[in-house]
Scaffold this motif. Structure first.
Motif, PDB file in Angstrom:
ATOM      1  N   LEU A  30       0.643   7.672   2.414  1.00 27.86           N
ATOM      2  CA  LEU A  30       1.903   8.210   1.901  1.00 27.86           C
ATOM      3  C   LEU A  30       2.929   7.089   1.824  1.00 27.86           C
ATOM      4  CD1 LEU A  30       3.425  10.942   1.201  1.00 27.86           C
ATOM      5  CD2 LEU A  30       4.300  10.824   3.552  1.00 27.86           C
ATOM      6  N   PRO A  31       3.431   6.766   0.627  1.00 28.91           N
ATOM      7  CA  PRO A  31       4.444   5.705   0.532  1.00 28.91           C
ATOM      8  C   PRO A  31       5.690   6.076   1.339  1.00 28.91           C
ATOM      9  CG  PRO A  31       3.577   6.265  -1.649  1.00 28.91           C
ATOM     10  CD  PRO A  31       3.094   7.318  -0.697  1.00 28.91           C
ATOM     11  N   GLU A  32       6.144   5.155   2.142  1.00 32.40           N
ATOM     12  CA  GLU A  32       7.303   5.433   3.001  1.00 32.40           C
ATOM     13  C   GLU A  32       8.527   5.833   2.187  1.00 32.40           C
ATOM     14  OE1 GLU A  32      10.102   2.653   5.718  1.00 32.40           O
ATOM     15  OE2 GLU A  32       7.982   2.660   6.296  1.00 32.40           O
ATOM     16  N   LEU A  33       8.683   5.225   1.021  1.00 35.74           N
ATOM     17  CA  LEU A  33       9.876   5.469   0.213  1.00 35.74           C
ATOM     18  C   LEU A  33       9.903   6.862  -0.417  1.00 35.74           C
ATOM     19  CD1 LEU A  33      10.286   2.015  -1.587  1.00 35.74           C
ATOM     20  CD2 LEU A  33      11.610   2.914   0.330  1.00 35.74           C
ATOM     21  N   ILE A  34       8.773   7.561  -0.391  1.00 33.37           N
ATOM     22  CA  ILE A  34       8.763   8.899  -0.993  1.00 33.37           C
ATOM     23  C   ILE A  34       9.151   9.979   0.014  1.00 33.37           C
ATOM     24  CG2 ILE A  34       6.405   9.752  -0.567  1.00 33.37           C
ATOM     25  CD1 ILE A  34       6.275  10.504  -3.525  1.00 33.37           C
ATOM     26  N   ILE A  35       9.195   9.623   1.291  1.00 33.61           N
ATOM     27  CA  ILE A  35       9.464  10.617   2.331  1.00 33.61           C
ATOM     28  C   ILE A  35      10.768  11.358   2.058  1.00 33.61           C
ATOM     29  CG2 ILE A  35      10.060  10.890   4.778  1.00 33.61           C
ATOM     30  CD1 ILE A  35       7.986   8.724   5.403  1.00 33.61           C
ATOM     31  N   GLN A  36      11.831  10.641   1.749  1.00 30.80           N
ATOM     32  CA  GLN A  36      13.124  11.288   1.550  1.00 30.80           C
ATOM     33  C   GLN A  36      13.200  12.061   0.238  1.00 30.80           C
ATOM     34  OE1 GLN A  36      15.246   7.316   1.411  1.00 30.80           O
ATOM     35  NE2 GLN A  36      16.492   8.441  -0.058  1.00 30.80           N
ATOM     36  N   GLN A  37      12.234  11.858  -0.652  1.00 29.19           N
ATOM     37  CA  GLN A  37      12.233  12.571  -1.927  1.00 29.19           C
ATOM     38  C   GLN A  37      11.536  13.930  -1.838  1.00 29.19           C
ATOM     39  OE1 GLN A  37      11.156  10.067  -5.318  1.00 29.19           O
ATOM     40  NE2 GLN A  37      11.754   8.247  -4.175  1.00 29.19           N
ATOM     41  N   ASP A  71       2.114  -1.564  -7.303  1.00 27.89           N
ATOM     42  CA  ASP A  71       2.975  -1.774  -6.141  1.00 27.89           C
ATOM     43  C   ASP A  71       3.571  -0.430  -5.724  1.00 27.89           C
ATOM     44  OD1 ASP A  71       5.397  -1.213  -7.594  1.00 27.89           O
ATOM     45  OD2 ASP A  71       5.523  -3.303  -8.239  1.00 27.89           O
ATOM     46  N   VAL A  72       4.275  -0.411  -4.600  1.00 27.73           N
ATOM     47  CA  VAL A  72       4.727   0.863  -4.031  1.00 27.73           C
ATOM     48  C   VAL A  72       5.689   1.596  -4.959  1.00 27.73           C
ATOM     49  CG1 VAL A  72       6.646  -0.176  -2.735  1.00 27.73           C
ATOM     50  CG2 VAL A  72       5.631   1.974  -1.949  1.00 27.73           C
ATOM     51  N   HIS A  73       6.530   0.877  -5.675  1.00 27.74           N
ATOM     52  CA  HIS A  73       7.475   1.531  -6.582  1.00 27.74           C
ATOM     53  C   HIS A  73       6.740   2.168  -7.766  1.00 27.74           C
ATOM     54  CE1 HIS A  73      10.885  -0.082  -4.386  1.00 27.74           C
ATOM     55  NE2 HIS A  73      10.300  -1.264  -4.397  1.00 27.74           N
ATOM     56  N   GLN A  74       5.720   1.495  -8.249  1.00 20.28           N
ATOM     57  CA  GLN A  74       4.916   2.067  -9.325  1.00 20.28           C
ATOM     58  C   GLN A  74       4.131   3.281  -8.830  1.00 20.28           C
ATOM     59  OE1 GLN A  74       2.731  -1.507 -10.243  1.00 20.28           O
ATOM     60  NE2 GLN A  74       4.079  -2.048 -11.954  1.00 20.28           N
TER      61      GLN A  74
END
Length: 227
Positions: free
Chosen positions: A66-73, A28-31
């Motif tokens: 590109l996972p959306e949640l990684i953008i800010q990281q 999943d996206v978090h993994q």
């Protein structure tokens, strides 16, 4: 250790890159973000393994986006350097999250914005999507450079090469995207607030004041008088 990271290590140990891609795509996206973060951290251990892990991360992102949640990281020069090949694929530089912010928004909000690195990418690489990212406006109608001018709390003078690179990025942005002066008032209010919180004297000698003027087509004195 998390099971998906243990599996990742096993695939890497066995040099089973096909299995690694399949494993990543099933996560999943978090993994997936855990896996990308792990690969990035491994790359920092030695220059001798940097390109290997960078290649792995690029292939993983190419395979599933590109996972959306990684953008800010991706908000430091080191992270940008590592993920640049992946960001150059499939217009990922201009991919945005729920706040309509792209990677460049977060880079310029960080403690040490990599202006010179970004300028080099624009000059020497085929990065039309980076140019597009510079012009994108977030949910508050701010471009990445406006995010720097308004939000960044680091007021020490930039190194000369970074200062010149920022001016070049401003020029590159405004070739396609004229500055929106409707944002000026709120930007000045926010900068004045930051300076007050840091007990810094607000005057037209503050570098940020001059940069705001350069961006919006005003002199530093005009900006100071408008605050």
């Amino acid at each position: 250790m998390k099971a998906h990271i243990s599996s990742l290590i096993q695939y890497l140990t066995n040099k089973d890159f096909s299995g690694l891609l399949t494993h990543y795509q099933r996560c999943d996206v978090h993994q997936q973000i855990d896996i990308l973060a792990f690969v990035y951290q491994q790359s920092l251990k030695s220059l001798s393994v940097f390109e290997f892990y960078q290649h792995i991360a690029t292939k993983l992102i190419q395979s599933n986006g590109l996972p959306e949640l990684i953008i800010q990281q991706i908000n430091t020069a080191d992270a940008l350097s590592f993920f640049t090949p992946a960001l150059q694929c499939d217009s990922h530089f201009s991919k945005t999250n729920e706040l309509k912010r792209n990677v460049v928004h977060y880079l310029l909000a960080g403690d040490t914005p990599p202006f010179n690195y970004l300028r080099s990418l624009l000059l020497f690489e085929s990065n039309e999507h980076l140019a597009q990212a510079l012009c994108q406006r977030d949910c508050k109608n701010l471009t990445p450079i406006e995010v720097y001018l308004r939000i960044n709390k680091q007021f020490s003078p930039l190194a000369p090469h970074e200062f010149n690179a920022l001016l070049a990025l401003m020029e590159a942005e405004q070739t396609f995207n004229p500055a929106n002066r409707h944002n000026l008032t709120d930007t000045l209010k926010q900068v004045a607030k930051h300076l007050q919180q840091q007990v810094l004297i607000l005057d037209d000698q503050i570098e940020r004041i001059g940069l705001i003027g350069a961006y919006y087509g005003l002199t530093a004195k005009q900006v100071y008088q408008a605050i």
